[in-house]
Scaffold this active site. Structure first.
Site, PDB file in Angstrom:
ATOM      1  N   LYS A  65      43.371   3.500  75.602  1.00 33.39           N
ATOM      2  CA  LYS A  65      41.806   4.064  75.249  1.00 33.39           C
ATOM      3  C   LYS A  65      41.937   5.650  75.269  1.00 33.39           C
ATOM      4  O   LYS A  65      41.620   6.448  74.613  1.00 33.39           O
ATOM      5  CB  LYS A  65      40.697   3.356  75.989  1.00 33.39           C
ATOM      6  CG  LYS A  65      39.400   3.924  75.809  1.00 33.39           C
ATOM      7  CD  LYS A  65      38.803   3.862  74.507  1.00 33.39           C
ATOM      8  CE  LYS A  65      37.265   4.325  74.519  1.00 33.39           C
ATOM      9  NZ  LYS A  65      36.842   3.958  73.351  1.00 33.39           N
ATOM     10  N   LYS A 134      35.477  13.121  79.632  1.00 31.77           N
ATOM     11  CA  LYS A 134      36.121  12.238  80.734  1.00 31.77           C
ATOM     12  C   LYS A 134      37.371  11.343  80.289  1.00 31.77           C
ATOM     13  O   LYS A 134      38.558  11.439  81.171  1.00 31.77           O
ATOM     14  CB  LYS A 134      35.068  11.012  80.869  1.00 31.77           C
ATOM     15  CG  LYS A 134      35.476  10.022  82.107  1.00 31.77           C
ATOM     16  CD  LYS A 134      34.737   8.920  82.091  1.00 31.77           C
ATOM     17  CE  LYS A 134      34.524   8.059  80.740  1.00 31.77           C
ATOM     18  NZ  LYS A 134      35.610   7.141  80.436  1.00 31.77           N
TER      19      LYS A 134
END
Length: 189
Positions: A65, A134
């Site tokens: 991811k 992030k």
């Protein structure tokens, strides 16, 4: 205590596909963990996903991811820079976009993000820019943990973080291009 001691399996299962993928049960799942636990969980996950892959042991889904979002960020930054240069040269951006999307320079950034979010100035909030920052940070951490050199990843993370730090609250990831527009005093539209 370990989850195994309690006879509990853990799978990390990040998704891709944004809001529309969730609404249409068409998410992509990148699942890390025990292969047998994956097989047991698969029927439940299939109700939400279109593409479901077991990518390795625990933590592998998390890594895929982060790298996926980093690759998208690399393409977004490159597209913003390229289209700013084209605009500076008086190029018709819509026509250039058609040429690029029929050529080797195409990417999700040129096929979807620029036309559906940036050039029409809509910037719909489906994935917040701080979340992308992030994830790109996680990708940099993965590179460091593996003791690899990845200058494009490091530079892209710095750019995305800077865009996030200077963006309006609740900005979509696509609004990262506004940083390039501010620098160049040109609008990609």
């Amino acid at each position: 205590r370990s989850l195994k001691v309690k006879n509990v399996d853990f799978l990390d299962a990040p998704v891709s596909g944004q809001t529309i993928g969730a609404e249409n049960a068409a998410l992509t799942f990148m699942i890390g963990g025990d292969a047998q636990a994956f097989k047991r969980a698969l029927p439940a996950v299939q109700a939400l996903g279109k593409l479901i892959k077991h990518v390795g042991e625990s933590g592998a889904g998390f890594a895929v991811k982060a790298v996926n979002n980093m690759l998208m960020a690399v393409n977004l930054c490159a597209a913003a820079e390229g289209f700013t240069a084209l605009k500076a040269h008086g190029v018709n951006l819509n026509e250039a976009l058609d040429c690029i999307n029929a050529s080797s320079g195409k990417s999700n950034a040129t096929e979807t993000i620029l036309p559906q979010r940036v050039m029409n100035r809509s910037f719909p909030l489906t994935f917040a820019l701080p979340m992308l920052a992030k994830d790109t940070g996680i990708a940099v951490d993965l590179v460091r943990q593996a003791r690899l050199s990845a200058p494009v990843i490091a530079l892209t993370q710095s750019l995305i973080q800077a865009a996030s730090d200077t963006a309006a609250p609740n900005s979509d990831f696509s609004s990262a291009v506004k940083m390039y527009e501010t620098w160049s005093k040109l609008t990609i539209e």
